[in-house]
Design a protein around this motif. Structure first.
Motif, PDB file in Angstrom:
ATOM      1  N   TYR A   1      -0.956 -13.147  -5.952  1.00 25.31           N
ATOM      2  CA  TYR A   1      -1.647 -11.999  -5.369  1.00 25.31           C
ATOM      3  C   TYR A   1      -2.485 -11.315  -6.455  1.00 25.31           C
ATOM      4  CZ  TYR A   1       1.364 -12.227  -1.210  1.00 25.31           C
ATOM      5  OH  TYR A   1       2.010 -12.625  -0.079  1.00 25.31           O
TER       6      TYR A   1
ATOM      7  N   LEU B   1      -4.003  -7.443  -7.288  1.00 24.07           N
ATOM      8  CA  LEU B   1      -3.932  -6.023  -6.939  1.00 24.07           C
ATOM      9  C   LEU B   1      -5.029  -5.261  -7.653  1.00 24.07           C
ATOM     10  CD1 LEU B   1      -2.249  -3.623  -5.637  1.00 24.07           C
ATOM     11  CD2 LEU B   1      -1.175  -3.440  -7.887  1.00 24.07           C
ATOM     12  N   ASP B   2      -5.772  -4.436  -6.915  1.00 23.90           N
ATOM     13  CA  ASP B   2      -6.757  -3.532  -7.501  1.00 23.90           C
ATOM     14  C   ASP B   2      -6.036  -2.256  -7.922  1.00 23.90           C
ATOM     15  OD1 ASP B   2      -8.782  -1.253  -7.484  1.00 23.90           O
ATOM     16  OD2 ASP B   2     -10.114  -2.966  -7.204  1.00 23.90           O
TER      17      ASP B   2
ATOM     18  N   SER C   1       0.809  -1.209   0.000  1.00 24.61           N
ATOM     19  CA  SER C   1       0.000   0.000   0.000  1.00 24.61           C
ATOM     20  C   SER C   1       0.844   1.262   0.000  1.00 24.61           C
ATOM     21  CB  SER C   1      -0.929   0.009   1.216  1.00 24.61           C
ATOM     22  OG  SER C   1      -0.158  -0.031   2.399  1.00 24.61           O
ATOM     23  N   SER C   2       2.063   1.179   0.510  1.00 30.59           N
ATOM     24  CA  SER C   2       2.916   2.359   0.580  1.00 30.59           C
ATOM     25  C   SER C   2       3.865   2.483  -0.583  1.00 30.59           C
ATOM     26  CB  SER C   2       3.716   2.351   1.891  1.00 30.59           C
ATOM     27  OG  SER C   2       4.595   1.241   1.904  1.00 30.59           O
TER      28      SER C   2
ATOM     29  N   ASN D   1      -7.629   1.267  -6.063  1.00 27.57           N
ATOM     30  CA  ASN D   1      -7.452   1.536  -4.631  1.00 27.57           C
ATOM     31  C   ASN D   1      -6.169   0.951  -4.042  1.00 27.57           C
ATOM     32  OD1 ASN D   1      -7.945  -1.241  -4.186  1.00 27.57           O
ATOM     33  ND2 ASN D   1     -10.145  -0.887  -3.904  1.00 27.57           N
ATOM     34  N   LYS D   2      -5.391   0.253  -4.872  1.00 29.11           N
ATOM     35  CA  LYS D   2      -4.104  -0.323  -4.489  1.00 29.11           C
ATOM     36  C   LYS D   2      -4.217  -1.446  -3.464  1.00 29.11           C
ATOM     37  CE  LYS D   2      -1.869   2.509  -7.139  1.00 29.11           C
ATOM     38  NZ  LYS D   2      -3.001   3.225  -7.661  1.00 29.11           N
ATOM     39  N   LYS D   3      -5.411  -1.926  -3.183  1.00 30.06           N
ATOM     40  CA  LYS D   3      -5.557  -3.035  -2.245  1.00 30.06           C
ATOM     41  C   LYS D   3      -5.092  -4.329  -2.904  1.00 30.06           C
ATOM     42  CE  LYS D   3      -9.374  -1.160   0.499  1.00 30.06           C
ATOM     43  NZ  LYS D   3     -10.771  -1.363   0.946  1.00 30.06           N
ATOM     44  N   GLN D   4      -4.396  -5.158  -2.141  1.00 27.13           N
ATOM     45  CA  GLN D   4      -3.923  -6.424  -2.672  1.00 27.13           C
ATOM     46  C   GLN D   4      -4.429  -7.572  -1.806  1.00 27.13           C
ATOM     47  OE1 GLN D   4      -1.350  -8.366  -1.112  1.00 27.13           O
ATOM     48  NE2 GLN D   4      -1.012  -6.960   0.599  1.00 27.13           N
ATOM     49  N   ILE D   5      -4.766  -8.680  -2.489  1.00 29.49           N
ATOM     50  CA  ILE D   5      -5.303  -9.865  -1.832  1.00 29.49           C
ATOM     51  C   ILE D   5      -4.401 -11.045  -2.157  1.00 29.49           C
ATOM     52  CG2 ILE D   5      -7.264 -11.447  -1.665  1.00 29.49           C
ATOM     53  CD1 ILE D   5      -9.049  -9.166  -2.618  1.00 29.49           C
TER      54      ILE D   5
ATOM     55  N   CYS E   1       3.298   1.311  -3.865  1.00 32.10           N
ATOM     56  CA  CYS E   1       2.699   1.390  -5.196  1.00 32.10           C
ATOM     57  C   CYS E   1       2.617   2.840  -5.629  1.00 32.10           C
ATOM     58  CB  CYS E   1       1.299   0.783  -5.190  1.00 32.10           C
ATOM     59  SG  CYS E   1       1.309  -0.988  -4.925  1.00 32.10           S
TER      60      CYS E   1
ATOM     61  N   LYS F   1      -7.485  -4.943 -12.615  1.00 37.72           N
ATOM     62  CA  LYS F   1      -6.890  -5.820 -11.617  1.00 37.72           C
ATOM     63  C   LYS F   1      -5.667  -6.515 -12.222  1.00 37.72           C
ATOM     64  CE  LYS F   1     -10.934  -6.728  -8.717  1.00 37.72           C
ATOM     65  NZ  LYS F   1     -11.742  -5.663  -9.300  1.00 37.72           N
TER      66      LYS F   1
END
Length: 304
Positions: A105, A107-108, A29-30, A111-115, A32, A89
């Motif tokens: 993984y 990544l969106d 998150s920091s 919003n930079k969220k990763q799963i 990207c 994505k």
């Protein structure tokens, strides 16, 4: 194939991608970079750019204009990138610190969220379904060989599609989402196979004494591009009417079709040069070097 040979295959792929296995100390998150929304992303070619201490996922127009950095990650611990159909994505594989596992993984982009989609083992070659709700990938979860698995992204439910004493890699969806094409060494040399998405009707498409790898389905569902002894080749989905598009002067890997099906982008290798992203016109066989950046490795194109 012996497991040592399998490991050598994976190591060779990773060397091609210039992946350096070192501990992952990234907070996504920091690190990207902000995605530039000023330019529409449809019709662009996405790819990985490997620099000394960074891995960038970029996109560029076919005319070489408007190069954008989508994400920028420190340390070379990323590989196997795949972009969703809506280009919002990104799937990628991260290598574990001891080089004993690789996990997928998602990544969106907005919003930079990763799963984290997988746990443990070596999970490679992920690909989105056409509706972006599922992925297929290759994994050594049974610790004997690599098989093809199907995952529902929402539930993370996993179904094993292939099951044999050989290795199945590099799955690619048909445009209608009903079939999967992949490579397998079940007869010795890697060959191209197709199957239904439930794993039934596994059919061999190529035959010969050379390697046939990295298949990619055309947008109209009528052709399959693949690598035949390091040369780009296309064929019907039945395995007939093969057409060779490149020669031995340029090593080729990772083909991806243009949305209109008239061109193919790929990773190209020349002796004593870093890999670049190339594009070929299927009708004229004219090839252009899209990136052409000395001393920088660019691989894994995905056309959206």
């Amino acid at each position: 194939m012996e497991r040592s040979e399998v490991n050598m295959k994976i190591q060779t792929q990773i060397l091609i991608w210039k992946i350096i296995f070192i501990p992952l100390v990234i907070v996504f998150s920091s690190c990207c970079m902000k995605f530039t929304q000023e330019t529409p992303i449809s019709g662009k070619i996405f790819f990985e750019r490997i620099k000394s201490n960074w891995v960038e996922i970029c996109c560029i127009n076919i005319d070489k204009s408007q190069l954008q950095i989508i994400i920028k990650l420190p340390l070379s611990s990323i590989g196997d990138c795949f972009i969703s159909q809506d280009a919002m994505k990104i799937l990628f594989t991260l290598i574990g610190e001891k080089n004993t596992e690789a996990n997928i993984y998602m990544l969106d982009v907005e919003n930079k969220k990763q799963i984290k989609l997988t746990e443990h083992y070596a999970n490679i070659s992920p690909a989105f379904s056409p509706d972006n709700k599922k992925i297929v990938f290759s994994s050594d979860q049974d610790r004997n060989d690599y098989e093809i698995y199907l995952m529902d992204i929402g539930s993370k439910n996993i179904v094993k599609l292939t099951n044999n004493n050989s290795n199945d890699w590099e799955p690619s969806w048909s445009p209608n989402g009903k079939k999967i094409v992949f490579s397998s060494d079940r007869t010795g040399n890697p060959e191209i196979y197709s199957m239904n998405i439930d794993g039934t009707y596994q059919t061999r498409l190529t035959r010969g004494d050379v390697r046939n790898t990295t298949p990619a389905w055309s947008p109209d569902g009528k052709k399959i591009a693949f690598i035949h002894r390091y040369m780009l080749t296309i064929m019907d989905t039945t395995g007939k009417n093969l057409v060779q598009l490149t020669d031995e002067n340029l090593g080729v890997s990772q083909p991806t079709w243009s949305p209109d099906g008239k061109k193919i982008a790929f990773t190209g290798f020349k002796v004593d040069e870093q890999p670049d992203i190339y594009v070929i016109d299927i009708k004229t066989k004219k090839i252009i070097n899209l990136t052409n950046t000395p001393n920088i490795s660019e691989t894994t194109p995905c056309w959206r």
